[in-house]
Motif scaffolding. Structure first.
Motif, short mmCIF file in Angstrom:
data_model
loop_
_atom_site.label_atom_id
_atom_site.label_comp_id
_atom_site.label_asym_id
_atom_site.label_seq_id
_atom_site.Cartn_x
_atom_site.Cartn_y
_atom_site.Cartn_z
N ILE A 151 17.41 140.08 27.58
CA ILE A 151 16.46 138.98 27.41
C ILE A 151 16.55 138.36 26.02
N LEU A 152 16.55 139.18 24.97
CA LEU A 152 16.61 138.64 23.61
C LEU A 152 17.86 137.78 23.38
N PRO A 153 19.05 138.22 23.80
CA PRO A 153 20.22 137.34 23.64
C PRO A 153 20.11 136.03 24.44
N ILE A 154 19.49 136.08 25.62
CA ILE A 154 19.30 134.85 26.41
C ILE A 154 18.36 133.91 25.67
N VAL A 155 17.26 134.45 25.14
CA VAL A 155 16.30 133.64 24.39
C VAL A 155 16.97 133.05 23.15
N SER A 156 17.77 133.86 22.48
CA SER A 156 18.50 133.40 21.29
C SER A 156 19.49 132.29 21.65
N LEU A 157 20.18 132.45 22.77
CA LEU A 157 21.12 131.42 23.23
C LEU A 157 20.40 130.12 23.55
N ILE A 158 19.24 130.22 24.20
CA ILE A 158 18.45 129.02 24.50
C ILE A 158 18.02 128.35 23.20
N HIS A 159 17.57 129.14 22.23
CA HIS A 159 17.14 128.60 20.95
C HIS A 159 18.28 127.84 20.27
N GLN A 160 19.42 128.48 20.15
CA GLN A 160 20.57 127.84 19.50
C GLN A 160 21.06 126.63 20.30
N SER A 161 20.93 126.69 21.62
CA SER A 161 21.32 125.55 22.46
C SER A 161 20.45 124.33 22.17
N GLY A 162 19.20 124.56 21.80
CA GLY A 162 18.32 123.45 21.40
C GLY A 162 18.83 122.76 20.15
N HIS A 163 19.24 123.56 19.16
CA HIS A 163 19.83 122.97 17.96
C HIS A 163 21.10 122.19 18.31
N ILE A 164 21.94 122.81 19.12
CA ILE A 164 23.22 122.20 19.50
C ILE A 164 23.00 120.91 20.29
N ALA A 165 22.04 120.91 21.20
CA ALA A 165 21.78 119.72 22.03
C ALA A 165 21.40 118.53 21.15
N PHE A 166 20.53 118.77 20.18
CA PHE A 166 20.11 117.67 19.30
C PHE A 166 21.24 117.25 18.36
N ALA A 167 22.03 118.20 17.89
CA ALA A 167 23.19 117.84 17.05
C ALA A 167 24.18 117.01 17.84
N ALA A 168 24.40 117.36 19.09
CA ALA A 168 25.30 116.58 19.95
C ALA A 168 24.71 115.20 20.23
N LEU A 169 23.38 115.15 20.45
CA LEU A 169 22.70 113.87 20.68
C LEU A 169 22.91 112.91 19.52
N PHE A 170 22.96 113.44 18.31
CA PHE A 170 23.17 112.61 17.13
C PHE A 170 24.64 112.52 16.74
N GLY A 171 25.53 112.92 17.66
CA GLY A 171 26.96 112.69 17.49
C GLY A 171 27.69 113.67 16.60
N GLY A 172 27.16 114.86 16.41
CA GLY A 172 27.79 115.82 15.50
C GLY A 172 28.84 116.69 16.17
N ASN A 173 29.68 117.28 15.34
CA ASN A 173 30.59 118.33 15.78
C ASN A 173 29.79 119.63 15.75
#
Length: 159
Positions: free
Chosen positions: A17-39
């Motif tokens: 569960i903790l790694p899944i929650v951590s992956l979801i958390h980091q995916s939120g950062h990644i989603a917004f970085a991708a939304l703003f056109g980042g690598n």
């Protein structure tokens, strides 16, 4: 009281569960970085690499830590960085909301797994948003949001 019967719950909590929650958390950062056109890149865990798929790298001690990196934003301003820092907690809270809706709609049945998922997700979001300076180079998402909005200084990588 914690006893031998609780070991199964402990193991699935910390190693699944903790790694899944951590992956979801980091995916939120990644989603917004991708939304703003980042690598983007995302690392789950520490130690030697188990596997790498696109921007996701999973390490041998996958449950220990996670972080993401982003660079070269096409939209590079205070607001875009603040959204990226807040994205992890936002995704954690949205995942809890989605899980609760699925349980209330009788699509999922109530289970200890989902309770732990909600608890870890809330814990992750809450402590990520506390404005804490961990070291000279690392700060919480909350502190990073404050720093970028107040001083215009981006703070990388995101933990």
């Amino acid at each position: 009281m914690f006893n031998a019967e609780d070991l199964q719950t402990f193991f699935w909590g910390f190693f699944l569960i903790l790694p899944i929650v951590s992956l979801i958390h980091q995916s939120g950062h990644i989603a917004f970085a991708a939304l703003f056109g980042g690598n983007i890149s995302l690392t789950l865990g520490r130690g030697s690499t188990l596997f790498k798929i696109g921007p996701l790298e999973v390490k041998k001690i996958y449950f220990l830590d996670s972080f993401c990196n982003y660079s070269n934003l096409k939209v590079d301003n205070r607001f875009s960085h603040a959204c990226i820092y807040a994205g992890g907690s936002l995704f954690n809270m949205l995942s809890v909301l989605m899980m609760n809706v699925l349980i209330m709609s009788d699509i999922l049945s109530p289970h200890l797994f989902f309770y732990q998922f909600g608890y870890f997700s809330f814990y992750f979001a809450f402590f990520s948003l506390l404005p804490v300076q961990y070291s000279d180079k690392h700060m919480s998402d909350g502190k990073a949001i404050y720093t970028v909005l107040r001083y215009g200084k981006a703070c990388d990588p995101i933990d």
